[in-house]
Motif scaffolding. Structure first.
Motif, PDB file in Angstrom:
ATOM      1  N   THR A  16       2.473   2.187  11.311  1.00 23.68           N
ATOM      2  CA  THR A  16       1.444   2.607  12.263  1.00 23.68           C
ATOM      3  C   THR A  16       0.644   3.806  11.769  1.00 23.68           C
ATOM      4  N   SER A  17       0.950   4.299  10.599  1.00 24.35           N
ATOM      5  CA  SER A  17       0.264   5.461  10.064  1.00 24.35           C
ATOM      6  C   SER A  17      -0.124   5.194   8.613  1.00 24.35           C
ATOM      7  N   ASP A  18      -0.560   6.238   7.916  1.00 24.38           N
ATOM      8  CA  ASP A  18      -0.916   6.065   6.511  1.00 24.38           C
ATOM      9  C   ASP A  18      -0.403   7.256   5.699  1.00 24.38           C
ATOM     10  N   ALA A  19      -0.535   7.135   4.390  1.00 17.29           N
ATOM     11  CA  ALA A  19       0.014   8.146   3.487  1.00 17.29           C
ATOM     12  C   ALA A  19      -0.631   9.509   3.701  1.00 17.29           C
ATOM     13  N   ARG A  20      -1.914   9.527   3.932  1.00 14.07           N
ATOM     14  CA  ARG A  20      -2.615  10.805   4.113  1.00 14.07           C
ATOM     15  C   ARG A  20      -2.124  11.515   5.373  1.00 14.07           C
ATOM     16  N   THR A  21      -1.903  10.769   6.437  1.00 12.25           N
ATOM     17  CA  THR A  21      -1.429  11.356   7.689  1.00 12.25           C
ATOM     18  C   THR A  21       0.023  11.812   7.571  1.00 12.25           C
ATOM     19  N   GLU A  22       0.861  11.007   6.951  1.00 14.84           N
ATOM     20  CA  GLU A  22       2.290  11.314   6.843  1.00 14.84           C
ATOM     21  C   GLU A  22       2.589  12.415   5.832  1.00 14.84           C
ATOM     22  N   LYS A  23       1.760  12.565   4.822  1.00 12.75           N
ATOM     23  CA  LYS A  23       1.876  13.626   3.820  1.00 12.75           C
ATOM     24  C   LYS A  23       3.278  13.739   3.227  1.00 12.75           C
TER      25      LYS A  23
ATOM     26  N   VAL B  30       0.820  -1.215   0.000  1.00  7.50           N
ATOM     27  CA  VAL B  30       0.000   0.000   0.000  1.00  7.50           C
ATOM     28  C   VAL B  30       0.857   1.269   0.000  1.00  7.50           C
ATOM     29  N   ASN B  31       2.046   1.199   0.589  1.00  8.17           N
ATOM     30  CA  ASN B  31       2.837   2.412   0.840  1.00  8.17           C
ATOM     31  C   ASN B  31       4.216   2.424   0.199  1.00  8.17           C
ATOM     32  N   ARG B  32       4.459   1.587  -0.782  1.00  8.05           N
ATOM     33  CA  ARG B  32       5.824   1.429  -1.318  1.00  8.05           C
ATOM     34  C   ARG B  32       6.457   2.741  -1.754  1.00  8.05           C
ATOM     35  N   LEU B  33       5.761   3.549  -2.521  1.00  7.63           N
ATOM     36  CA  LEU B  33       6.346   4.807  -2.992  1.00  7.63           C
ATOM     37  C   LEU B  33       6.550   5.794  -1.849  1.00  7.63           C
ATOM     38  N   HIS B  34       5.644   5.788  -0.898  1.00  9.55           N
ATOM     39  CA  HIS B  34       5.750   6.683   0.254  1.00  9.55           C
ATOM     40  C   HIS B  34       6.948   6.300   1.119  1.00  9.55           C
ATOM     41  N   ILE B  35       7.150   5.010   1.300  1.00  7.15           N
ATOM     42  CA  ILE B  35       8.288   4.533   2.094  1.00  7.15           C
ATOM     43  C   ILE B  35       9.593   4.938   1.423  1.00  7.15           C
ATOM     44  N   LEU B  36       9.697   4.716   0.120  1.00 11.65           N
ATOM     45  CA  LEU B  36      10.931   5.060  -0.581  1.00 11.65           C
ATOM     46  C   LEU B  36      11.168   6.568  -0.600  1.00 11.65           C
ATOM     47  N   GLN B  37      10.113   7.356  -0.760  1.00 12.41           N
ATOM     48  CA  GLN B  37      10.279   8.809  -0.739  1.00 12.41           C
ATOM     49  C   GLN B  37      10.709   9.280   0.645  1.00 12.41           C
TER      50      GLN B  37
ATOM     51  N   TYR C 191      22.031   3.858   6.093  1.00 16.58           N
ATOM     52  CA  TYR C 191      20.948   3.618   5.137  1.00 16.58           C
ATOM     53  C   TYR C 191      19.910   2.665   5.734  1.00 16.58           C
ATOM     54  N   ALA C 192      20.394   1.596   6.370  1.00 18.23           N
ATOM     55  CA  ALA C 192      19.481   0.618   6.964  1.00 18.23           C
ATOM     56  C   ALA C 192      18.631   1.272   8.050  1.00 18.23           C
ATOM     57  N   ASP C 193      19.251   2.113   8.865  1.00 17.53           N
ATOM     58  CA  ASP C 193      18.530   2.803   9.935  1.00 17.53           C
ATOM     59  C   ASP C 193      17.469   3.743   9.365  1.00 17.53           C
ATOM     60  N   ARG C 194      17.808   4.494   8.337  1.00 17.29           N
ATOM     61  CA  ARG C 194      16.869   5.444   7.741  1.00 17.29           C
ATOM     62  C   ARG C 194      15.730   4.721   7.022  1.00 17.29           C
ATOM     63  N   LEU C 195      16.038   3.605   6.375  1.00 16.02           N
ATOM     64  CA  LEU C 195      14.987   2.832   5.716  1.00 16.02           C
ATOM     65  C   LEU C 195      14.056   2.210   6.753  1.00 16.02           C
ATOM     66  N   GLN C 196      14.620   1.718   7.842  1.00 18.28           N
ATOM     67  CA  GLN C 196      13.805   1.159   8.928  1.00 18.28           C
ATOM     68  C   GLN C 196      12.861   2.223   9.474  1.00 18.28           C
ATOM     69  N   ALA C 197      13.370   3.428   9.677  1.00 15.68           N
ATOM     70  CA  ALA C 197      12.541   4.528  10.187  1.00 15.68           C
ATOM     71  C   ALA C 197      11.429   4.871   9.195  1.00 15.68           C
ATOM     72  N   ALA C 198      11.766   4.912   7.919  1.00 15.17           N
ATOM     73  CA  ALA C 198      10.760   5.221   6.891  1.00 15.17           C
ATOM     74  C   ALA C 198       9.676   4.158   6.867  1.00 15.17           C
ATOM     75  N   TYR C 199      10.060   2.900   6.947  1.00 13.79           N
ATOM     76  CA  TYR C 199       9.079   1.819   6.960  1.00 13.79           C
ATOM     77  C   TYR C 199       8.189   1.920   8.194  1.00 13.79           C
ATOM     78  N   GLN C 200       8.789   2.164   9.346  1.00 15.75           N
ATOM     79  CA  GLN C 200       8.016   2.237  10.591  1.00 15.75           C
ATOM     80  C   GLN C 200       7.014   3.389  10.578  1.00 15.75           C
ATOM     81  N   ASP C 201       7.342   4.464   9.881  1.00 15.39           N
ATOM     82  CA  ASP C 201       6.399   5.579   9.778  1.00 15.39           C
ATOM     83  C   ASP C 201       5.065   5.114   9.197  1.00 15.39           C
TER      84      ASP C 201
END
Length: 114
Positions: A77-84, A34-41, A64-74
């Motif tokens: 528990t949330s969604d694209a509309r909330t994270e904007k 559901v969030n692949r592009l949002h996670i990568l961005q 890089y691993a730490d930042r990707l983990q943080a992006a995924y975790q965002d």
């Protein structure tokens, strides 16, 4: 691993799943689907916030691993509309515009001055 090897590895990754697998991050496929592009961005945005990249490949890989983990975790528990992450989600937010009354009065020659 050399810096060139790391850069080559990164250039061959084509999907969010590829990145998550490469950096050894466990993920729920439904969240990524559901969030692949949002996670990568968000991952890209987090990397842009780094003032200075580490010199060693191991430290860079860990960052890089730490930042990707943080992006995924965002998005775990949330969604694209909330994270904007993308501009389109911020376009309809209310904007406040202030126009001084004098500026309005100048455009109306017969209006009484304030």
């Amino acid at each position: 691993m050399t810096d060139d090897d790391f850069e080559l590895d990164l250039s061959e990754l084509t999907s969010a799943e590829d990145f998550l697998d490469y950096f050894g991050i466990q993920y729920q496929p439904a969240v990524v689907q559901v969030n692949r592009l949002h996670i990568l961005q968000r991952f890209h945005d987090y990397l842009d916030q780094v003032d200075e990249m580490p010199d060693s490949v191991q430290a860079k890989w860990a960052l890089y691993a730490d930042r990707l983990q943080a992006a995924y975790q965002d998005f775990e528990t949330s969604d694209a509309r909330t994270e904007k992450v993308f501009r389109v989600f911020r376009m309809h937010e209310p904007r406040q515009v202030a126009i001084p009354l004098n500026d309005l009065m100048e455009s109306r020659p017969h209006a009484t001055r304030v």
